[in-house]
Design a protein around this motif. Structure first.
Motif, PDB file in Angstrom:
ATOM      1  N   UNK A 122      -1.707  -7.999   4.608  1.00 39.51           N
ATOM      2  CA  UNK A 122      -0.890  -9.083   4.067  1.00 39.51           C
ATOM      3  C   UNK A 122      -1.335  -9.449   2.663  1.00 39.51           C
ATOM      4  N   UNK A 123      -0.419 -10.073   1.915  1.00 41.86           N
ATOM      5  CA  UNK A 123      -0.708 -10.425   0.531  1.00 41.86           C
ATOM      6  C   UNK A 123      -1.876 -11.371   0.369  1.00 41.86           C
ATOM      7  N   UNK A 124      -2.196 -12.151   1.405  1.00 42.14           N
ATOM      8  CA  UNK A 124      -3.353 -13.028   1.332  1.00 42.14           C
ATOM      9  C   UNK A 124      -4.662 -12.277   1.259  1.00 42.14           C
ATOM     10  N   UNK A 125      -4.644 -11.002   1.593  1.00 42.40           N
ATOM     11  CA  UNK A 125      -5.822 -10.132   1.483  1.00 42.40           C
ATOM     12  C   UNK A 125      -5.602  -9.184   0.297  1.00 42.40           C
ATOM     13  N   UNK A 126      -5.504  -9.759  -0.897  1.00 42.16           N
ATOM     14  CA  UNK A 126      -5.078  -8.983  -2.059  1.00 42.16           C
ATOM     15  C   UNK A 126      -5.907  -7.716  -2.270  1.00 42.16           C
ATOM     16  N   UNK A 127      -7.221  -7.824  -2.283  1.00 42.82           N
ATOM     17  CA  UNK A 127      -8.061  -6.662  -2.571  1.00 42.82           C
ATOM     18  C   UNK A 127      -7.871  -5.571  -1.518  1.00 42.82           C
ATOM     19  N   UNK A 128      -7.798  -5.971  -0.259  1.00 39.32           N
ATOM     20  CA  UNK A 128      -7.618  -4.983   0.806  1.00 39.32           C
ATOM     21  C   UNK A 128      -6.202  -4.401   0.762  1.00 39.32           C
ATOM     22  N   UNK A 129      -5.241  -5.217   0.392  1.00 33.81           N
ATOM     23  CA  UNK A 129      -3.877  -4.714   0.259  1.00 33.81           C
ATOM     24  C   UNK A 129      -3.794  -3.669  -0.847  1.00 33.81           C
ATOM     25  N   UNK A 130      -4.433  -3.948  -1.981  1.00 31.81           N
ATOM     26  CA  UNK A 130      -4.438  -2.997  -3.092  1.00 31.81           C
ATOM     27  C   UNK A 130      -5.161  -1.714  -2.693  1.00 31.81           C
TER      28      UNK A 130
END
Length: 224
Positions: A122-130
């Motif tokens: 999810x977008x709230x986990x920006x670094x993991x999403x990237x």
């Protein structure tokens, strides 16, 4: 057989196994690195630069990403979902003409939401999403990073004025490539494509084709 002979045999076997393991790793190393370089493309060079030229450290990081996210199953979009996302992106592009900062912020939110809908973190986990996106969309994920940096920049920073507008325009143009990758249907999702592989049945395609460059350059024309 004496105890001493047994111990000696165990030591010899252990040494042989260790040497074989080292030789195997050395033989696999270059091929493994080449495979990562092919898979990640510009992400490989970016990781090497972040590790100050240490290719082994960069390859360990990229391998860890593949291990965490390589088996991720991307969820197809429903036609109605796809149309809503495409309409929102078109609206953000049109908004850029008069409100570039708000348009870029919307593009950042939109990619984060779309990636989450497709099955990425999810977008709230920006670094993991990237990180997950870099495994599956390595050639376009930098556009997302760029639009996110610009969107998160403080309004009083050097992003105001002509230079700031140009940076925001470039970020949004670059981010569109990832958006199109994420919104594009797979071979099994259906959808009609034109002669060059572009979809021709979406509201955005029917309404304005690839309008990003013209819309975003229009801002420059107004200010010149």
């Amino acid at each position: 057989m004496s105890t001493g002979l047994i111990i000696a045999l165990i030591v010899i076997v252990a040494v042989v196994v260790a040497v074989a393991a080292v030789l195997t790793l050395r033989a696999r190393g270059p091929r493994h690195g080449a495979s990562l370089k092919r898979r990640f493309g510009p992400e490989y060079e970016r990781a090497v630069a972040r590790h100050d030229g240490d290719t082994k450290a960069a390859e360990r990081e990229l391998s860890a990403r593949v291990e965490r996210h390589g088996s991720l199953q991307v969820r197809p979009l429903e036609p109605a979902e796809r149309e809503r996302y495409e309409a929102r992106w078109t609206a953000a592009q049109e908004r850029f003409v008069d409100a570039p900062r708000e348009a870029v912020a919307e593009a950042d939110r939109l990619i984060a939401e779309l990636a989450g809908t497709r099955g990425f973190p999810a977008g709230g986990q920006y670094e993991e999403q990237v990180a997950a996106l870099s495994v599956h969309h390595a050639h376009h994920v930098e556009g997302y990073r760029r639009v996110h940096r610009v969107a998160q920049a403080h309004p009083d920073a050097a992003h105001d004025g002509a230079a700031g507008t140009e940076e925001m325009r470039e970020a949004m143009v670059e981010a569109r490539a990832l958006f199109e990758e994420l919104v594009r249907p797979s071979r099994h999702d259906g959808g009609h494509r034109g002669a060059h592989g572009d979809r021709t049945d979406t509201p955005a395609a029917r309404r304005d084709g690839h309008r990003t460059p013209s819309l975003l350059h229009r801002r420059q024309a107004k200010e010149s």
